[in-house]
Design an enzyme around this catalytic site. Structure first.
Site, mmCIF file in Angstrom:
data_model
loop_
_atom_site.group_PDB
_atom_site.id
_atom_site.type_symbol
_atom_site.label_atom_id
_atom_site.label_comp_id
_atom_site.label_asym_id
_atom_site.label_seq_id
_atom_site.Cartn_x
_atom_site.Cartn_y
_atom_site.Cartn_z
ATOM 1 N N SER A 35 0.846 -1.538 -0.298
ATOM 2 C CA SER A 35 -0.091 0.114 -0.433
ATOM 3 C C SER A 35 1.487 1.162 0.117
ATOM 4 O O SER A 35 2.263 1.695 0.706
ATOM 5 C CB SER A 35 -0.989 -0.025 1.206
ATOM 6 O OG SER A 35 -1.615 -1.266 1.611
HETATM 7 N N1 SAH Z 1 -0.901 -4.888 3.839
HETATM 8 C C1 SAH Z 1 0.293 -5.206 2.479
HETATM 9 C C2 SAH Z 1 -0.788 -5.072 1.606
HETATM 10 C C3 SAH Z 1 -0.941 -6.204 0.961
HETATM 11 S S1 SAH Z 1 -2.258 -6.109 -0.484
HETATM 12 C C4 SAH Z 1 1.049 -4.927 2.755
HETATM 13 O O1 SAH Z 1 1.807 -4.171 4.090
HETATM 14 O O2 SAH Z 1 2.287 -5.252 2.134
HETATM 15 C C5 SAH Z 1 -3.604 -7.109 0.124
HETATM 16 C C6 SAH Z 1 -3.303 -8.610 0.877
HETATM 17 O O3 SAH Z 1 -4.130 -9.094 0.924
HETATM 18 C C7 SAH Z 1 -2.729 -9.221 -1.042
HETATM 19 O O4 SAH Z 1 -1.607 -10.561 -0.730
HETATM 20 C C8 SAH Z 1 -3.711 -10.327 -0.646
HETATM 21 O O5 SAH Z 1 -3.391 -11.826 -1.623
HETATM 22 C C9 SAH Z 1 -4.590 -10.896 0.396
HETATM 23 N N2 SAH Z 1 -5.905 -11.031 0.696
HETATM 24 C C10 SAH Z 1 -6.466 -10.984 -0.618
HETATM 25 N N3 SAH Z 1 -7.456 -11.628 0.007
HETATM 26 C C11 SAH Z 1 -7.555 -12.496 1.290
HETATM 27 C C12 SAH Z 1 -7.804 -13.290 2.198
HETATM 28 N N4 SAH Z 1 -8.670 -13.214 1.673
HETATM 29 N N5 SAH Z 1 -7.427 -13.622 3.333
HETATM 30 C C13 SAH Z 1 -5.924 -13.237 3.210
HETATM 31 N N6 SAH Z 1 -4.902 -12.313 2.391
HETATM 32 C C14 SAH Z 1 -5.433 -11.876 1.229
#
Ligand code: SAH
Length: 213
Positions: free
Chosen positions: A60
């Site tokens: 993000s």
């Molecule tokens: N917080 C992260 C941003 C991640 S983007 C950072 O600081 O880098 C969102 C993430 O959510 C992705 O890696 C994606 O694989 C994950 N995601 C999407 N659906 C999900 C689910 N149902 N359970 C767990 N993770 C999920």
């Protein structure tokens, strides 16, 4: 410019954009974002923009991480659940703001790399697992705070259930990829109060654990 200078510039930019919580700014200052981005994007680690990571996901934008951390208002004794570990950056920032972070990611590859970063940085209060964040983490509930970093079509009931009375959840909600609203949920004894905070753009919260790595 060296990373430290870039980081100071980023902190100043966040301040100008209305991030006033000193604890949040200090946590961001302590967290080297350059360790959380792929090698090819290292030069841009302190730009205020989202960047691609493995598995087609994103880390993000720092402003959004700061804004969500501020809205979450986590205290040092709080137990926090994060859905969507991704690079681990948001979890690392939170680790400096609360007692313990539980974080769930559906891609094992991302989780393993995030865990290695926590180890490198000697962050010991983050527990990470592969799973479907829609289910939350029933063995560890209730949580003081819940932060979801992927966009949900609707607020998952399981997560509301696992939030303490008096707790706060911050979650992007929206069915379409380009129109989502960041929502803050406050769980009261008798009702759940929702406040819309700002428009955002996140990768979708998907059902189930990833079949590919
Ligand atoms: N917080 C992260 C941003 C991640 S983007 C950072 O600081 O880098 C969102 C993430 O959510 C992705 O890696 C994606 O694989 C994950 N995601 C999407 N659906 C999900 C689910 N149902 N359970 C767990 N993770 C999920």
């Amino acid at each position: 410019m060296v990373d430290d200078e870039k980081k100071i510039n980023l902190i100043m930019a966040l301040r100008r954009q209305g991030i006033t919580d000193q604890r949040v700014l200090a946590a961001i200052e302590r967290t080297p974002r350059s360790l959380f981005v792929p090698e090819t994007f290292m030069r841009h680690a302190y730009d205020d923009s989202a960047l691609p990571i493995e598995c087609g996901q994103t880390i993000s934008q720092p402003y959004v991480v700061a804004f969500m951390s501020q809205a979450l208002d986590a205290g040092e004794r709080d137990k926090v659940l994060e859905i969507g570990t991704g690079s681990g950056y948001q979890a690392a920032v939170l680790s400096h703001l609360c007692r313990r972070v539980y974080t769930i990611e559906r891609y094992r590859t991302l989780l393993t790399e995030a865990q290695a970063r926590f180890d490198d940085l000697r962050i010991t209060n983050v527990t990470a697992m592969v799973g479907d964040g829609n289910k939350g983490w029933p063995e560890q509930e209730p949580f003081d705070r819940i932060i979801v970093t992927a966009a949900a079509p609707a607020v998952p009931e399981n997560l509301v259930h696992q939030l303490k009375i008096g707790g706060i959840m911050v979650i992007p909600v929206g069915k379409e990829a380009d129109v989502q609203t960041l929502v803050r949920i406050m769980k009261h004894e008798e009702r759940v109060e929702e406040t819309e905070l700002m428009p955002v753009r996140f990768v979708p919260l998907v059902e189930g654990v990833a079949r590919e790595l």
